[in-house]
Each structure stands twice: as C-alpha cells, then as structure tokens.
Design a protein around this motif. Structure first.
Motif, PDB file in Angstrom:
ATOM      1  N   ALA A 136       4.677  -2.156  22.797  1.00  0.00           N
ATOM      2  CA  ALA A 136       4.724  -1.082  23.791  1.00  0.00           C
ATOM      3  C   ALA A 136       3.375  -0.945  24.504  1.00  0.00           C
ATOM      4  CB  ALA A 136       5.121   0.238  23.138  1.00  0.00           C
ATOM      5  N   CYS A 137       2.307  -1.037  23.740  1.00  0.00           N
ATOM      6  CA  CYS A 137       0.967  -0.950  24.341  1.00  0.00           C
ATOM      7  C   CYS A 137       0.693  -2.173  25.218  1.00  0.00           C
ATOM      8  CB  CYS A 137      -0.100  -0.824  23.261  1.00  0.00           C
ATOM      9  SG  CYS A 137      -0.046   0.750  22.379  1.00  0.00           S
ATOM     10  N   ASP A 138       1.036  -3.370  24.710  1.00  0.00           N
ATOM     11  CA  ASP A 138       0.846  -4.592  25.503  1.00  0.00           C
ATOM     12  C   ASP A 138       1.644  -4.514  26.804  1.00  0.00           C
ATOM     13  OD1 ASP A 138      -0.829  -5.619  23.554  1.00  0.00           O
ATOM     14  OD2 ASP A 138       0.613  -7.097  22.806  1.00  0.00           O
ATOM     15  N   HIS A 139       2.864  -3.992  26.716  1.00  0.00           N
ATOM     16  CA  HIS A 139       3.708  -3.854  27.901  1.00  0.00           C
ATOM     17  C   HIS A 139       3.041  -2.935  28.934  1.00  0.00           C
ATOM     18  CE1 HIS A 139       8.114  -3.243  29.469  1.00  0.00           C
ATOM     19  NE2 HIS A 139       7.285  -3.579  30.432  1.00  0.00           N
ATOM     20  N   ALA A 140       2.540  -1.801  28.462  1.00  0.00           N
ATOM     21  CA  ALA A 140       1.886  -0.847  29.366  1.00  0.00           C
ATOM     22  C   ALA A 140       0.670  -1.473  30.044  1.00  0.00           C
ATOM     23  CB  ALA A 140       1.484   0.410  28.601  1.00  0.00           C
ATOM     24  N   PHE A 141      -0.152  -2.189  29.266  1.00  0.00           N
ATOM     25  CA  PHE A 141      -1.343  -2.817  29.852  1.00  0.00           C
ATOM     26  C   PHE A 141      -0.975  -3.979  30.765  1.00  0.00           C
ATOM     27  CE2 PHE A 141      -3.683  -0.693  26.362  1.00  0.00           C
ATOM     28  CZ  PHE A 141      -4.655  -0.070  27.125  1.00  0.00           C
ATOM     29  N   TRP A 142       0.030  -4.773  30.372  1.00  0.00           N
ATOM     30  CA  TRP A 142       0.469  -5.893  31.205  1.00  0.00           C
ATOM     31  C   TRP A 142       0.872  -5.388  32.592  1.00  0.00           C
ATOM     32  CZ3 TRP A 142       0.021 -10.927  31.519  1.00  0.00           C
ATOM     33  CH2 TRP A 142       0.872 -11.642  32.352  1.00  0.00           C
ATOM     34  N   CYS A 143       1.617  -4.307  32.622  1.00  0.00           N
ATOM     35  CA  CYS A 143       2.057  -3.754  33.909  1.00  0.00           C
ATOM     36  C   CYS A 143       0.906  -3.078  34.652  1.00  0.00           C
ATOM     37  CB  CYS A 143       3.222  -2.789  33.698  1.00  0.00           C
ATOM     38  SG  CYS A 143       4.721  -3.636  33.109  1.00  0.00           S
ATOM     39  N   ARG A 172       8.825 -10.952  28.441  1.00  0.00           N
ATOM     40  CA  ARG A 172       8.939  -9.813  27.508  1.00  0.00           C
ATOM     41  C   ARG A 172       8.581  -8.469  28.136  1.00  0.00           C
ATOM     42  NH1 ARG A 172       5.988  -9.635  22.543  1.00  0.00           N
ATOM     43  NH2 ARG A 172       4.221 -10.631  23.537  1.00  0.00           N
ATOM     44  N   PHE A 173       7.775  -8.480  29.170  1.00  0.00           N
ATOM     45  CA  PHE A 173       7.250  -7.224  29.697  1.00  0.00           C
ATOM     46  C   PHE A 173       7.520  -7.087  31.202  1.00  0.00           C
ATOM     47  CE2 PHE A 173       3.871  -8.199  26.350  1.00  0.00           C
ATOM     48  CZ  PHE A 173       4.541  -7.522  25.345  1.00  0.00           C
ATOM     49  N   PRO A 174       8.767  -6.871  31.579  1.00  0.00           N
ATOM     50  CA  PRO A 174       9.060  -6.675  33.015  1.00  0.00           C
ATOM     51  C   PRO A 174       8.420  -5.364  33.486  1.00  0.00           C
ATOM     52  CG  PRO A 174      11.000  -6.205  31.686  1.00  0.00           C
ATOM     53  CD  PRO A 174       9.962  -6.775  30.747  1.00  0.00           C
TER      54      PRO A 174
END
Length: 178
Positions: A136-143, A172-174
C-alpha cells in the motif's frame, strides 16, 4: 571549518556541533547552524544550518523541493562533527555538492563513552519494524512519484537493468484514480 568551530564554541560549548553552508563559487557563507539540545535535541548543527538557509533563501515559487531559493549544488557544508545519518540524508536531499567535517562519529563515540556507560549499546534504541503495509505504501509512492518518471528516468532505469522493476510496478500499482 575554523569559523564553524568558533561559532559552535560561542553558542553551545557543551555540545560544539556547529555548521556552515558556504557558496563555494563565491567563497561566501550562506548560513550558520549550531546544535540546540536545550530547544530541540533533533536540531543538529547541520539541520539548523539547512533550516536557516531555507528561511533566508525561500523558494520564489513556494516549491522548495523543485525550485529552492538557494542553488544547493554550489554549496559546501562544513560541520564540526561527521554528519549522523539524519544530517547526511539532509545533505543528499538538498543536493549539497560537498560535505567537510572535523571529528568523526567513531571519535565522538569514544570521547562520549563515559556518558554512554563505556560505549555500551544504548538500551533506548527503538525496535525497528519495516514492511508494514509495504504494498500500500509502495503503491502510494509509485503514484505520487509518477510526475518524475519521464524519458530520462526510463532510459536510466533500462540502462541499469531495471526494466523488470518498472514493468512489475506498473502492473501492480495502477495510478488511475488512486
């Protein structure tokens, strides 16, 4: 370095952690900083100097990260003690060109060993736990960092063999509607 040391000895002789940030293209001091353990134990000399520079040279566009008021790549940080990890990270984030220090962390630890019970491990060091809600954290930072991913970014990542990393994260992180 002499000016940084004199400044530290004048303002906090008990903990003489002083710092100067110098524009090495002009050989002019941009700002000073000194450790302030009485006000805030986290306000190391380097941190104080960075803070003072940010106050003295604010971003003209209110975007300190993208458009700081000081050209940090032209600055040299002089500090009486080797930067701790926090202060070293600040130097990296600020893109300081060069860091010069006096006493090393090892030397400072040996000198303070009486205070630290013979240089024994500190019982107050917190337990560190990482990876909690990692995806969830990686997704937020990726975006959030998608604004930095341009042609230069992709070319550099591919050049360094990280094409699979990009493909994995894109799958994994749209970021649409995230």
């Amino acid at each position: 370095m002499k000016i940084a040391l004199d400044y530290a000895l004048l303002h906090n002789p008990q903990f003489p952690f002083g710092a100067l940030i110098v524009d090495h293209t002009k050989n002019e001091i941009s700002c000073y900083g000194v450790n302030s353990v009485k006000e805030n134990a986290l306000l190391h000399g380097e941190t104080a100097a960075f803070w003072n520079c940010t106050e003295l040279y604010p971003s003209p566009t209110q975007d300190d990260m993208g458009n700081p008021g000081l050209n940090w790549t032209q600055q040299t940080l002089y500090t009486t003690g080797e930067p701790c990890p926090m202060c070293a990270a600040e130097s990296i984030y600020r893109r300081v060109h060069r860091v010069v220090w006096g006493s090393s962390i090892t030397e400072l630890n040996y000198m303070a060993s009486a205070r630290n019970a013979g240089n024994q491990p500190n019982p107050n060091v917190p337990i560190l736990e990482g990876g909690i809600l990692k995806d969830a954290c990686d997704h937020a930072f990726w975006c959030a960092y998608s604004v930095f991913r341009n042609e230069k970014y992709y070319a550099s990542m591919i050049k360094n063999g990280l094409e699979d990393y990009i493909k994995d994260h894109e799958a994994r992180f749209p970021c649409d509607g995230h």
